[in-house]
Write a protein that holds these residues in place. Structure first.
Motif, PDB file in Angstrom:
ATOM      1  N   ILE A  73     -71.114  72.831  -2.172  1.00 24.72           N
ATOM      2  CA  ILE A  73     -71.644  72.881  -0.792  1.00 24.72           C
ATOM      3  C   ILE A  73     -72.660  74.011  -0.654  1.00 24.72           C
ATOM      4  O   ILE A  73     -73.729  73.842  -0.073  1.00 24.72           O
ATOM      5  CB  ILE A  73     -70.485  73.048   0.224  1.00 24.72           C
ATOM      6  CG1 ILE A  73     -69.669  71.756   0.257  1.00 24.72           C
ATOM      7  CG2 ILE A  73     -71.008  73.384   1.619  1.00 24.72           C
ATOM      8  CD1 ILE A  73     -68.410  71.832   1.059  1.00 24.72           C
ATOM      9  N   ILE A  74     -72.323  75.175  -1.258  1.00 29.55           N
ATOM     10  CA  ILE A  74     -73.262  76.314  -1.165  1.00 29.55           C
ATOM     11  C   ILE A  74     -74.595  75.953  -1.825  1.00 29.55           C
ATOM     12  O   ILE A  74     -75.667  76.216  -1.294  1.00 29.55           O
ATOM     13  CB  ILE A  74     -72.654  77.576  -1.824  1.00 29.55           C
ATOM     14  CG1 ILE A  74     -71.480  78.057  -0.981  1.00 29.55           C
ATOM     15  CG2 ILE A  74     -73.687  78.688  -1.963  1.00 29.55           C
ATOM     16  CD1 ILE A  74     -70.656  79.164  -1.604  1.00 29.55           C
ATOM     17  N   ALA A  75     -74.524  75.290  -3.022  1.00 30.02           N
ATOM     18  CA  ALA A  75     -75.754  74.925  -3.743  1.00 30.02           C
ATOM     19  C   ALA A  75     -76.576  73.951  -2.911  1.00 30.02           C
ATOM     20  O   ALA A  75     -77.792  74.120  -2.759  1.00 30.02           O
ATOM     21  CB  ALA A  75     -75.394  74.319  -5.093  1.00 30.02           C
ATOM     22  N   VAL A  76     -75.890  72.927  -2.331  1.00 31.15           N
ATOM     23  CA  VAL A  76     -76.615  71.931  -1.518  1.00 31.15           C
ATOM     24  C   VAL A  76     -77.228  72.614  -0.300  1.00 31.15           C
ATOM     25  O   VAL A  76     -78.390  72.387   0.051  1.00 31.15           O
ATOM     26  CB  VAL A  76     -75.666  70.784  -1.091  1.00 31.15           C
ATOM     27  CG1 VAL A  76     -76.329  69.881  -0.065  1.00 31.15           C
ATOM     28  CG2 VAL A  76     -75.243  69.976  -2.313  1.00 31.15           C
ATOM     29  N   PHE A  77     -76.459  73.518   0.302  1.00 34.95           N
ATOM     30  CA  PHE A  77     -76.954  74.231   1.479  1.00 34.95           C
ATOM     31  C   PHE A  77     -78.227  75.007   1.134  1.00 34.95           C
ATOM     32  O   PHE A  77     -79.199  75.000   1.876  1.00 34.95           O
ATOM     33  CB  PHE A  77     -75.858  75.176   1.990  1.00 34.95           C
ATOM     34  CG  PHE A  77     -76.323  76.097   3.063  1.00 34.95           C
ATOM     35  CD1 PHE A  77     -76.505  75.635   4.377  1.00 34.95           C
ATOM     36  CD2 PHE A  77     -76.618  77.431   2.786  1.00 34.95           C
ATOM     37  CE1 PHE A  77     -76.953  76.489   5.369  1.00 34.95           C
ATOM     38  CE2 PHE A  77     -77.076  78.275   3.771  1.00 34.95           C
ATOM     39  CZ  PHE A  77     -77.236  77.808   5.076  1.00 34.95           C
ATOM     40  N   ASN A  78     -78.197  75.657  -0.052  1.00 35.18           N
ATOM     41  CA  ASN A  78     -79.366  76.438  -0.474  1.00 35.18           C
ATOM     42  C   ASN A  78     -80.581  75.562  -0.673  1.00 35.18           C
ATOM     43  O   ASN A  78     -81.690  75.929  -0.303  1.00 35.18           O
ATOM     44  CB  ASN A  78     -79.055  77.172  -1.781  1.00 35.18           C
ATOM     45  CG  ASN A  78     -78.582  78.568  -1.482  1.00 35.18           C
ATOM     46  OD1 ASN A  78     -78.907  79.122  -0.441  1.00 35.18           O
ATOM     47  ND2 ASN A  78     -77.779  79.125  -2.379  1.00 35.18           N
ATOM     48  N   VAL A  79     -80.362  74.375  -1.289  1.00 36.32           N
ATOM     49  CA  VAL A  79     -81.488  73.450  -1.520  1.00 36.32           C
ATOM     50  C   VAL A  79     -82.057  73.004  -0.179  1.00 36.32           C
ATOM     51  O   VAL A  79     -83.271  73.028   0.048  1.00 36.32           O
ATOM     52  CB  VAL A  79     -81.032  72.236  -2.368  1.00 36.32           C
ATOM     53  CG1 VAL A  79     -82.121  71.182  -2.433  1.00 36.32           C
ATOM     54  CG2 VAL A  79     -80.648  72.685  -3.773  1.00 36.32           C
ATOM     55  N   VAL A  80     -81.161  72.626   0.747  1.00 33.21           N
ATOM     56  CA  VAL A  80     -81.616  72.151   2.069  1.00 33.21           C
ATOM     57  C   VAL A  80     -82.344  73.270   2.807  1.00 33.21           C
ATOM     58  O   VAL A  80     -83.407  73.072   3.396  1.00 33.21           O
ATOM     59  CB  VAL A  80     -80.406  71.641   2.899  1.00 33.21           C
ATOM     60  CG1 VAL A  80     -80.818  71.338   4.332  1.00 33.21           C
ATOM     61  CG2 VAL A  80     -79.809  70.414   2.238  1.00 33.21           C
ATOM     62  N   ARG A  81     -81.778  74.490   2.717  1.00 33.08           N
ATOM     63  CA  ARG A  81     -82.403  75.623   3.416  1.00 33.08           C
ATOM     64  C   ARG A  81     -83.807  75.867   2.858  1.00 33.08           C
ATOM     65  O   ARG A  81     -84.763  76.042   3.593  1.00 33.08           O
ATOM     66  CB  ARG A  81     -81.550  76.881   3.217  1.00 33.08           C
ATOM     67  CG  ARG A  81     -82.018  78.080   4.029  1.00 33.08           C
ATOM     68  CD  ARG A  81     -81.207  79.308   3.683  1.00 33.08           C
ATOM     69  NE  ARG A  81     -81.234  79.594   2.255  1.00 33.08           N
ATOM     70  CZ  ARG A  81     -82.215  80.242   1.647  1.00 33.08           C
ATOM     71  NH1 ARG A  81     -83.248  80.679   2.324  1.00 33.08           N
ATOM     72  NH2 ARG A  81     -82.181  80.452   0.352  1.00 33.08           N
TER      73      ARG A  81
END
Ligand code: FES
Length: 388
Positions: A73-81
């Motif tokens: 989730i953190i990795a996906v959040f970073n990509v989206v951010r």
């Protein structure tokens, strides 16, 4: 630093945990010896951690899938951010706007948007062809890094001119690439050589002395004859010592020695060529004296170091040549043969690399035009005497 440090620490933590876990499992699987091994393990773990040890172990065992999910989730959040929030807008001439994430350089922005942008050194901060004028910026720009600072100091760029490959903006800005991005050399078959390649090479310059005066006294065809004789003597020797003639500059010759990947070998080849040229010019002069009542005097300079070697030219006319500060130094050393009334001047660097016996030659510290530091040179009155 953070990008490298965190993964390295994470992997080493994971590795040491894995080792500890396998040791504990091994100890538990033993009968009789388990108490001994567990006592060693317990001794290495401070008593204060006793209460934490089992809960942490069971926490990892019980919630492992949740931990992995959390990381995803953190990795996906970073990509989206990075993709949708905190983006920076780079405006190019013609109102073209490219949206980039923080940490992207202007040159990368141009590449993302397929905007032609010169980058002769490939974005290493070693040229200035990617430079842009920053017309406006929302906030002040990040200070130049060490590479950019070196170029700025060397070529004296104004404050609003920055290297696109090194500038990673932190706010919206508008830029104008300053070097014409339409490379007129595109039609050449080998585009790699067009951008040049950094190579350590040895450069030899040879120049005739008082040749203008000599040509004034001679008939033009005689001048052509004399020049061709001299070119042929030098050309053969340069080639037999694994060098190549880069160009003829009037009565001067520039030769490159870069056949070996080892600079010492290239320096030895250049020095040997200079020595043989001196020897052969002496015999040519014997002939010239008889045929034209003249002898040819000349000066040579050798320096070595990093140069950019690549195809340069325009339209259909291209030659492979070397450019860079070290080429200019070699040319200056050749000019110094007039000051020191000698045949050859070489830099101390070349002498060391070619393993010359330094005691035999005069050494001087000289100021070279365009260089801040003085340079140690060796002047050699008769280059034919050099023995390698
Ligand atoms: S591409 Fe060479 S300095 Fe930027």
């Amino acid at each position: 630093m953070i990008y490298i440090g965190i993964p390295v620490l994470g992997i080493s933590g994971f590795w040491s945990g894995l080792k500890e876990q396998s040791l504990i499992s091994y100890a538990k699987s033993l009968n009789g010896e388990e108490n001994f091994l567990l006592s060693i393990i317990n001794e290495t773990v401070p008593k204060e951690f006793d209460s934490l040890y089992v809960p942490v172990e069971s926490l990892i065992n019980n919630y492992y899938p949740l931990i992995v999910l959390g990381l995803i989730i953190i990795a996906v959040f970073n990509v989206v951010r990075a993709k949708y929030f905190g983006r920076i807008k780079v405006q190019y001439p013609g109102s073209e706007v490219v949206s980039i994430s923080k940490g992207t350089s202007i040159l990368e922005a141009s590449k993302i948007a397929k905007i032609p942008h010169q980058s002769m050194c490939g974005g290493k901060g070693r040229c200035s062809t990617c430079r842009v004028k920053v017309v406006s910026a929302q906030r002040s720009l990040p200070t130049p890094n060490a590479y950019e600072k070196k170029s700025i100091d060397r070529i004296g760029l104004e404050e609003d001119i920055r290297l696109a490959c090194q500038l990673r903006p932190t706010s919206d800005l508008s830029v104008i690439p300053l070097v014409n991005p339409q490379n007129s050399l595109e039609r050449v078959t080998n585009p790699v050589s067009l951008s040049g390649k950094e190579k350590e090479t040895a450069i030899l310059f040879i120049d005739l002395r008082n040749f203008t005066k000599l040509s004034e006294k001679k008939l033009p065809y005689d001048v052509v004859y004399i020049l061709n004789k001299y070119y042929s003597v030098c050309g053969k020797i340069i080639e037999s010592n694994l060098g190549r003639i880069d160009k003829f500059i009037g009565d001067g010759i520039m030769a490159i020695f870069d056949s070996s990947g080892e600079i010492g070998e290239n320096c030895r080849n250049a020095v040997r060529a200079a020595s043989e040229i001196s020897e052969n010019m002496n015999s040519l002069n014997g002939q010239m004296k008889i045929e034209f009542s003249e002898d040819i005097r000349f000066g040579m300079g050798i320096h070595a170091g990093d140069t950019i070697v690549g195809l340069m030219g325009y339209g259909k006319k291209f030659t492979e040549t070397a450019v860079g500060d070290n080429v200019n130094v070699a040319s200056r050393l050749e000019e110094l043969t007039k000051t020191y009334t000698c045949e050859l001047v070489i830099s101390r660097y070349v002498a060391d690399k070619a393993k010359l016996n330094l005691g035999k030659f005069n050494s001087n510290l000289v100021k070279i035009r365009g260089r801040k530091e003085s340079m140690e040179i060796l002047s050699i009155s008769n280059a034919a005497e050099i023995k390698l």
